[in-house]
Enzyme design. Sequence first.
Site, PDB file in Angstrom:
ATOM      1  N   GLY A 271       0.833  -1.202   0.000  1.00 23.82           N
ATOM      2  CA  GLY A 271       0.000   0.000   0.000  1.00 23.82           C
ATOM      3  C   GLY A 271       0.864   1.246   0.000  1.00 23.82           C
ATOM      4  O   GLY A 271       0.643   2.183  -0.756  1.00 23.82           O
ATOM      5  N   HIS A 307      -0.351   6.033   9.268  1.00 23.56           N
ATOM      6  CA  HIS A 307       0.435   4.824   9.525  1.00 23.56           C
ATOM      7  C   HIS A 307       1.897   5.052   9.138  1.00 23.56           C
ATOM      8  O   HIS A 307       2.814   4.807   9.925  1.00 23.56           O
ATOM      9  CB  HIS A 307      -0.159   3.660   8.722  1.00 23.56           C
ATOM     10  CG  HIS A 307       0.570   2.365   8.867  1.00 23.56           C
ATOM     11  ND1 HIS A 307       0.087   1.313   9.598  1.00 23.56           N
ATOM     12  CD2 HIS A 307       1.756   1.943   8.377  1.00 23.56           C
ATOM     13  CE1 HIS A 307       0.936   0.308   9.555  1.00 23.56           C
ATOM     14  NE2 HIS A 307       1.981   0.665   8.811  1.00 23.56           N
ATOM     15  N   GLU A 308       2.114   5.540   7.930  1.00 22.83           N
ATOM     16  CA  GLU A 308       3.494   5.703   7.448  1.00 22.83           C
ATOM     17  C   GLU A 308       4.240   6.745   8.270  1.00 22.83           C
ATOM     18  O   GLU A 308       5.413   6.576   8.590  1.00 22.83           O
ATOM     19  CB  GLU A 308       3.501   6.082   5.968  1.00 22.83           C
ATOM     20  CG  GLU A 308       2.820   5.062   5.050  1.00 22.83           C
ATOM     21  CD  GLU A 308       3.291   3.639   5.259  1.00 22.83           C
ATOM     22  OE1 GLU A 308       4.497   3.440   5.515  1.00 22.83           O
ATOM     23  OE2 GLU A 308       2.456   2.714   5.189  1.00 22.83           O
ATOM     24  N   HIS A 311       5.634   5.567  11.505  1.00 18.84           N
ATOM     25  CA  HIS A 311       6.884   4.817  11.351  1.00 18.84           C
ATOM     26  C   HIS A 311       8.125   5.714  11.358  1.00 18.84           C
ATOM     27  O   HIS A 311       9.222   5.215  11.568  1.00 18.84           O
ATOM     28  CB  HIS A 311       6.881   4.081  10.007  1.00 18.84           C
ATOM     29  CG  HIS A 311       6.204   2.742  10.008  1.00 18.84           C
ATOM     30  ND1 HIS A 311       6.465   1.774  10.945  1.00 18.84           N
ATOM     31  CD2 HIS A 311       5.321   2.194   9.137  1.00 18.84           C
ATOM     32  CE1 HIS A 311       5.749   0.685  10.648  1.00 18.84           C
ATOM     33  NE2 HIS A 311       5.037   0.922   9.561  1.00 18.84           N
ATOM     34  N   GLU A 330       4.898  -3.113  12.721  1.00 16.15           N
ATOM     35  CA  GLU A 330       3.638  -2.930  11.989  1.00 16.15           C
ATOM     36  C   GLU A 330       2.431  -2.833  12.916  1.00 16.15           C
ATOM     37  O   GLU A 330       1.511  -2.061  12.671  1.00 16.15           O
ATOM     38  CB  GLU A 330       3.441  -4.064  10.982  1.00 16.15           C
ATOM     39  CG  GLU A 330       4.469  -4.063   9.855  1.00 16.15           C
ATOM     40  CD  GLU A 330       4.556  -2.733   9.111  1.00 16.15           C
ATOM     41  OE1 GLU A 330       3.656  -1.877   9.266  1.00 16.15           O
ATOM     42  OE2 GLU A 330       5.551  -2.526   8.405  1.00 16.15           O
TER      43      GLU A 330
END
Length: 842
Positions: A271, A307-308, A311, A330
Site C-alpha cells: 500500500g 500509519h506511514e 513509522h 507494523e
Amino acid sequence: MTESPYRLPRVVLPHRYTLALEPDLANATFVGHVVIDATVGARVERIVLNAIELGVHSVRVDGESANFSLDETTERLIIEQGATEGPLAIEISFSGTLNDKLRGWYRSTFTDVDGNEQVIATSQMQATDCRRAFPCFDEPDFKAVFDITLIVETHHFAVSNGPEVERTEHAVEGRTDPKVAVRFAPTMPMSTYLVAVVVGPLEATEPVMVPRMEGGDPIALRIVHLPGKGHLTDFGLDVGAFALAWYQEYYGLPYPTEKCDMIALPDFAAGAMENLGCITYRENLLLADPASATQQELQTLADVVTHELAHMWFGDLVTMKWWNGIWLNEAFATFMEIACCDAYRPDWKRWTTFSLERSVAFEVDSLASTRSIEFPVEAPADCDGMFDVLTYQKGGSLLRMLEQYLGEDEFRRGVSHYLSSHEYANTETSDLWDAIEETNPSTPARQLMDSWIWQSGYPLVSARLDGATLVLTQQRFAYGDTDDATVFVVPVHLNIDGVENKVLLDGPELRVTLPSADSSVVVNAGGHGFMRVAYDNALRSRLEGRLTDLTIIDRYNLVDDAWNEVVAGRLAAAEFLTFVESFTADRDLAVWQAITIGLRGVGRLVQGDALTAFQGRVAALVAPALADLGWEPAADDDDLRAKLRGLLVGTLAVVGNDTEAQTRCRAIMAQAEADPELVAAATNAVAAVGTDADYDHYLANFHTSATPQEQLRFLYALAEFPEEAQIRRTIDLAFSGNVKTQNAPFLLNRCIANRWHGETAWSSVRLNWQLANDRFPNNTIVRMIDPVKLLTRPEAVADVQSFFAEHPIPQAAKTLDQILERQRVNAALQAREADRLPSALA
Ligand SMILES: [Zn+2]
C-alpha cells in the site's frame, strides 16, 4: 557457533555510504558507484556483503583493486581481501536493470496526456531488496548514513531521503547535452531497507511548512505526483501536516529528519512504504478529491498516511534488530494510525469502527492453523508471512488492549521513554515492554504481552453468576469443540451497574464480588479487549433488557459474537437472523456493518425459494431504517450517517434484491452530481444486476475516471456483474495487461468472491496459475485467492484443497493454510444449514 547463511558476520560495520546512481529510464537500466566507509572490529580474511542481480565491475578496498565473486544463492558479494582492525573504505562500481517485479530499484510506467508511455525509476527495498539496487550490508541493524547523488536527465525530477542540497552539471560521453547530478543531504543513521531513490517526469506540490517541536527549521511537507494531478493533493497534505504535528506531541520527540516527501506512484506492490523522509504510496492512498470520494476512501487514505508517518519514529528512528521484530513495527504503526486518525477526525469514531479490523483478526485467529504473533525468523524470507492480519490487525488490537488497561497517558509515557532511550538504535520486542514497566512500575506489561504474543489464538471469556459473585473463566475460542488449555493474561474491563472496573484474569478462573445478586454486568466493556464473551442466561437477559444503554462497540460485539457462534456451529443461522431483527431501530454505522457481514454470510447459505424468502426478511429489516434516514442526504448529516445511508442502500438493493432500490440506484448513477456515498453504493448495486451495456459503460469509465478512487470503483465493480460471460470478460481483462499488476490480483479476488460465478473465476485462475505467479507481485498471490474460502460445494472444496496440495505459495504458506481451513469451516456450516435454514425460512 556455526555461521548463519542469512546473517552477515558482525566484524565489518558500515557507517557511511556515498552512493551515486544513474538510471537510463528508456532502456530500464542503471549504473552505480558506492563507497562504503566501515570499521573493522577484528582481523578478517575476506569481506562479505549483500548483492544480487547486479553486475559488479570493480571493487577496491582502501584504494587497492580486489578480487571478488558473487554468490547468487546466498545473495552475497564476497571480496577476497583481508583487513585489520580499524577504518576501511570499500569502493564498488556496478550496474543493473530496472525490473518489472516492483522490488529493489524498479520501473513504473504511465501514459501521459499525449498518449506516450513514460517511465519512472522507483524503489521498494523492504525487506531485503536494497541489495538489488546497490551492494550493501542489507540487515536492519547495520545502520549507516546514506549520502546519495542521483544523476538524471535535466528535465527529470529526482527525490530521495534527504533534501536536495546541490545540483551540478554532469557531462555525458558522446552527448552534447549534459545530465544533472542531484545530491541529497546525508541521512541520519538508518537501515538499508529505508533507502528511497525516485526519478522521472514527476511534479511536486509547494511545501507545507509544519512547525518543528523544540524549535529548529520547520518540516517541509510535499506530495510528489504525476503531471496534472496536483489538484488531488490537498487532502493528503492536510492529513500529513496534522499527523506530523500530532506525533511530535504524542512521542515527545521532534520529527527525526529534515523534510517529508510523500510520493504517489502508478505501480506499487504494497500500500505504502515508510522510507525515511521519502514515503512511497499507491496513488489511491495519497491522491483524492474529497468532493467525490466516500468517507471510506478518505479514511483509508488518512489511515495509510498516519500509519506511514508513525513509522518515521517507530521503525525508522528506532528499528527492530532483525525481521522477527517486524510484527511490533507494523502492529504499533497500526495502533498509532487509528489513534492519530481518531484525533484528526473525531467524528469518524475510528476506535469504534476499528472493531471491524479486530473482527478480521478474530476470523483468522479462531482457526487451528493460526500462528503466534511473534516467532523465530531465520531466513529473511520467513518474515514474508508476517505481513498479515495477525501482525497488523491483531497486533494493533493487542496494543490497544494494553493501552486501555494501563491508561492512555501511562502508555504514551512508556512509548516516549522507549523511543528516546533507543533513538538511532535497534531493539528487541521486549525493550518496549521494559520501557513501559519502567514508567509504570506496578504493571506486569511483559508478562501480560508475552502471553498474547508467544501463544496463538485468543480466549472466549465466559461469565456466570454464583449468587452475588461473578465468575469469569477462559477457554481458547475455536470454530468447533476444543480442549485447548491455553491460558492468557486477560485484562478485563467490567461495567457493573454502570460503574467501570478493571480486573486481570490471569488463570482459568476469577471470582468478583458484585454489589447484589441482581447486578447487571458488561464484560469487556468498551470492547477493547481481544476476546469474545459468553454470558449465562441471567446475565444475557439483563443486558438484552438494556440494549440502548450499551456502547456502540458493546452492541457491535453482541452481533459479531452471534454471527461467529453460527460459524462455530453453536447457533443456528435462523436464530441469528431473528436476533439481528431486534436491531432494526439501531442507527449506528458500526452495528449495521456487523449486521451486514452476518447477512451476507447467511445469504450465501440459501438458493431458490429460500433465498427469495431470505431477501424478503433482509428488505423488511433494512427498509425501515433507510426510510428513517431518507434516500436524500440531509444538510445536517455527518459523514458516518451518510455512510450508513450508503451501506443500507447497498444492502437493500443487493442482499435484499429489492427491485425498487435497484431502480433508484440506476437513477443515482444517471445524476450528474450525487452524494459520493450513494454513488459508490449504486455503482455496485447496478453492477450486480447490470446488462452488457452497463458493463461497457463501466469499462469505459474505468479508463477515463478523474480520480484514482472512482477508477478503482468501476474496475472492481466489473467483478460484481450477474452473467457468467460478463465475469469471463473481467477475468480476461485482469490477465490482459490493461490492468496494473498491482490491481489485477485484487480484481480476480473479487471475481472469485462473486456470489454466482466464483467457481468459474477460480477455474480460470487455476488454469492461469503460472502466468499469475510470473506476472503479479509476490505478496499479492495469496490475497488473490483468499475468497476460495467461500466456495463450499463439496466438488469445489475438493478441487481447491487438492490444487494447493500440489501448488504451495511458499511466501505465504501459513496464510494459505488458514484460507484452506476456513473453506472447510464454511463447508461444514453450509452442510449444517442445508436443510434447517430453508425450512426455518419457509
Ligand atoms: Zn507499516
